[in-house]
Scaffold this active site. Structure first.
Site, PDB file in Angstrom:
ATOM      1  N   ASN A   9      -7.509   2.508   5.974  1.00 56.61           N
ATOM      2  CA  ASN A   9      -8.482   2.416   4.876  1.00 56.61           C
ATOM      3  C   ASN A   9      -9.318   1.156   5.020  1.00 56.61           C
ATOM      4  O   ASN A   9      -8.911   0.197   5.683  1.00 56.61           O
ATOM      5  CB  ASN A   9      -7.777   2.300   3.506  1.00 56.61           C
ATOM      6  CG  ASN A   9      -6.973   3.534   3.145  1.00 56.61           C
ATOM      7  OD1 ASN A   9      -7.289   4.640   3.581  1.00 56.61           O
ATOM      8  ND2 ASN A   9      -5.936   3.351   2.350  1.00 56.61           N
ATOM      9  N   LYS A  38      -1.955   1.647   4.338  1.00 52.70           N
ATOM     10  CA  LYS A  38      -0.561   1.263   4.599  1.00 52.70           C
ATOM     11  C   LYS A  38      -0.197   1.386   6.079  1.00 52.70           C
ATOM     12  O   LYS A  38       0.516   0.547   6.626  1.00 52.70           O
ATOM     13  CB  LYS A  38       0.385   2.095   3.735  1.00 52.70           C
ATOM     14  CG  LYS A  38       0.263   1.742   2.264  1.00 52.70           C
ATOM     15  CD  LYS A  38       1.281   2.456   1.427  1.00 52.70           C
ATOM     16  CE  LYS A  38       0.949   2.299  -0.051  1.00 52.70           C
ATOM     17  NZ  LYS A  38       0.879   0.901  -0.507  1.00 52.70           N
ATOM     18  N   ASN A  41      -2.040  -1.475   7.962  1.00 54.36           N
ATOM     19  CA  ASN A  41      -1.442  -2.760   7.585  1.00 54.36           C
ATOM     20  C   ASN A  41      -0.101  -2.962   8.302  1.00 54.36           C
ATOM     21  O   ASN A  41       0.196  -4.044   8.821  1.00 54.36           O
ATOM     22  CB  ASN A  41      -1.193  -2.828   6.080  1.00 54.36           C
ATOM     23  CG  ASN A  41      -2.480  -2.898   5.269  1.00 54.36           C
ATOM     24  OD1 ASN A  41      -3.540  -3.177   5.803  1.00 54.36           O
ATOM     25  ND2 ASN A  41      -2.385  -2.631   3.975  1.00 54.36           N
ATOM     26  N   ASN A 186      10.291   0.325  -2.606  1.00 52.52           N
ATOM     27  CA  ASN A 186      10.465  -0.712  -3.627  1.00 52.52           C
ATOM     28  C   ASN A 186      11.308  -0.115  -4.758  1.00 52.52           C
ATOM     29  O   ASN A 186      11.702   1.056  -4.714  1.00 52.52           O
ATOM     30  CB  ASN A 186       9.117  -1.292  -4.075  1.00 52.52           C
ATOM     31  CG  ASN A 186       8.252  -0.276  -4.806  1.00 52.52           C
ATOM     32  OD1 ASN A 186       8.755   0.699  -5.381  1.00 52.52           O
ATOM     33  ND2 ASN A 186       6.945  -0.486  -4.790  1.00 52.52           N
ATOM     34  N   THR A 218      13.055  -3.125  -1.589  1.00 48.55           N
ATOM     35  CA  THR A 218      12.396  -4.423  -1.742  1.00 48.55           C
ATOM     36  C   THR A 218      12.236  -4.737  -3.229  1.00 48.55           C
ATOM     37  O   THR A 218      12.059  -3.833  -4.050  1.00 48.55           O
ATOM     38  CB  THR A 218      11.018  -4.430  -1.057  1.00 48.55           C
ATOM     39  OG1 THR A 218      10.194  -3.412  -1.654  1.00 48.55           O
ATOM     40  CG2 THR A 218      11.134  -4.165   0.428  1.00 48.55           C
ATOM     41  N   GLY A 220      10.069  -7.495  -4.357  1.00 44.82           N
ATOM     42  CA  GLY A 220       8.998  -8.485  -4.475  1.00 44.82           C
ATOM     43  C   GLY A 220       9.490  -9.895  -4.201  1.00 44.82           C
ATOM     44  O   GLY A 220      10.201 -10.156  -3.215  1.00 44.82           O
ATOM     45  N   ASP A 245      -2.303 -13.713  -3.051  1.00 37.83           N
ATOM     46  CA  ASP A 245      -2.613 -12.275  -3.148  1.00 37.83           C
ATOM     47  C   ASP A 245      -1.425 -11.505  -2.562  1.00 37.83           C
ATOM     48  O   ASP A 245      -1.072 -11.715  -1.396  1.00 37.83           O
ATOM     49  CB  ASP A 245      -3.902 -11.984  -2.352  1.00 37.83           C
ATOM     50  CG  ASP A 245      -4.354 -10.536  -2.473  1.00 37.83           C
ATOM     51  OD1 ASP A 245      -3.633  -9.716  -3.079  1.00 37.83           O
ATOM     52  OD2 ASP A 245      -5.436 -10.214  -1.941  1.00 37.83           O
ATOM     53  N   ASP A 251       3.760  -3.981   3.027  1.00 34.27           N
ATOM     54  CA  ASP A 251       3.470  -3.481   4.381  1.00 34.27           C
ATOM     55  C   ASP A 251       3.897  -4.504   5.437  1.00 34.27           C
ATOM     56  O   ASP A 251       4.373  -4.136   6.517  1.00 34.27           O
ATOM     57  CB  ASP A 251       1.971  -3.193   4.524  1.00 34.27           C
ATOM     58  CG  ASP A 251       1.532  -2.079   3.595  1.00 34.27           C
ATOM     59  OD1 ASP A 251       2.342  -1.181   3.308  1.00 34.27           O
ATOM     60  OD2 ASP A 251       0.372  -2.113   3.144  1.00 34.27           O
TER      61      ASP A 251
HETATM   62  O1  RIB Z   1      -0.224  -1.365   0.600  1.00 34.22           O
HETATM   63  C1  RIB Z   1      -1.527  -1.839   0.386  1.00 34.22           C
HETATM   64  C2  RIB Z   1      -2.522  -0.796   0.820  1.00 34.22           C
HETATM   65  O2  RIB Z   1      -2.413   0.314  -0.032  1.00 34.22           O
HETATM   66  C3  RIB Z   1      -3.949  -1.253   0.717  1.00 34.22           C
HETATM   67  O3  RIB Z   1      -4.391  -1.903   1.895  1.00 34.22           O
HETATM   68  C4  RIB Z   1      -4.704   0.029   0.398  1.00 34.22           C
HETATM   69  O4  RIB Z   1      -5.511   0.471   1.447  1.00 34.22           O
HETATM   70  C5  RIB Z   1      -3.625   1.034   0.030  1.00 34.22           C
HETATM   71  O5  RIB Z   1      -3.484   1.993   0.974  1.00 34.22           O
END
Ligand code: RIB
Length: 297
Positions: A9, A38, A41, A186, A218, A220, A245, A251
């Site tokens: 994404n 995801k 990432n 999670n 998980t 957090g 952030d 991920d």
């Molecule tokens: O886990 C975070 C991701 O979830 C974001 O990068 C977004 O694209 C969503 O897919």
């Protein structure tokens, strides 16, 4: 070798005082654009922590600027992209609203991700040296097909069941558990899967139905736990850092755990590696910017 089959994404992030409810409009001063998804990432997190050349991604992007830039971003991060396919749908896009308390609301427009196919992965990529990493942002049936093929070839399947789709039923949850060597969720996702199975949510050990399956939950900033059959569990605390952030922290944890298990770490050491990597990832804005490299671990 770590094979990621999942979503790509572009994340469009607006910072607001309060996330709007239905029928409401709020103004944000601007917006930011980051690489996300995801699947992507987790591939980036893994590639930054693994030995060079160990991460491959199979996925779909649109024939558009977002798709080309997102594919380039994977290459820049050392991920093999020959199994990316360009399709007629637009590249996936996540609309993320973050409020003053750093809570977020995310809408993912799946686009090209809905066209990801298990057939895009050749049999030659699957062996006992393959660790397949899956999430839930591409069609579940395609992920299942690839999970079964990977296990038949002797490989290992790590499944991050995020997000749990609406209408996820008992049969889906049972199939997911039966095709996962390691399930990572999670606390909310664990409760959703338990609910689908009609199990009490309070005990994630109930998600371990096979002696060879490990369930990692998980929590957090608190850290993560692993559950094994017979009720055995281990907990690891996360390092105390002030987050900037948290988008993509989960991920990062999954990518790091995949690298650790692929390299033969114990589950305890893999949890510790994942928690440290995830904490570091929260120190920069955007899902991928803060993901650590191996030499900073
Ligand atoms: O886990 C975070 C991701 O979830 C974001 O990068 C977004 O694209 C969503 O897919």
């Amino acid at each position: 070798m770590i094979l990621v089959f999942g979503s790509i994404n572009v994340d469009l992030v607006a910072r607001v005082a309060t996330i709007p409810g239905p029928g409401k409009t709020v103004l944000a001063p601007s917006y930011e654009r980051h690489f996300g998804g995801k699947g992507a990432n987790q591939a980036v997190a893994a590639a930054r922590l693994a030995r060079p050349g160990q991460v491959v991604m199979a996925a779909c992007v649109g024939d558009d600027a977002f798709g080309r830039e997102a594919a380039d971003n994977l290459t820049i991060n050392g991920i093999a992209t020959e199994f990316l396919r360009t399709v007629k749908s637009p590249t996936g896009c996540a609309f993320i609203t973050v409020d003053a308390q750093a809570e977020n609301a995310i809408t993912v427009a799946s686009g090209a991700n809905l066209l990801a196919r298990a057939d895009d992965v050749p049999e030659a990529l699957l062996s006992d040296a393959t660790t397949l990493l899956l999430q839930m942002e591409v069609p579940f049936e395609q992920s299942l097909t690839l999970a079964r093929r990977t296990r038949r070839a002797g490989g290992k399947v790590i499944w991050n069941c995020a997000p749990v789709p609406a209408g996820f039923e008992a049969a889906d949850a049972a199939t997911l558990l039966a095709t996962s060597d390691v399930l990572i969720v999670n606390e909310h996702e664990a409760a959703d899967i338990a609910a689908a199975l009609g199990e009490p949510a309070a005990n994630p050990s109930n998600l371990v139905r096979d002696p060879s399956t490990t369930c990692i939950v998980t929590a957090g900033a608190k850290g993560a736990s692993a559950y094994f059959q017979g009720g055995e569990a281990i907990d690891v605390a996360a390092p105390l850092l002030k987050p900037v952030d948290t988008t993509g922290a989960g991920d990062t944890f999954v990518g790091a755990v995949a690298v650790a298990l692929d390299e033969g770490f114990s589950v305890l050491d893999a949890l510790d590696f994942g928690c440290r990597a995830a904490a570091q990832s929260c120190l920069a804005v955007g899902a991928q910017a803060g993901m650590p490299f191996r030499d900073s671990m």
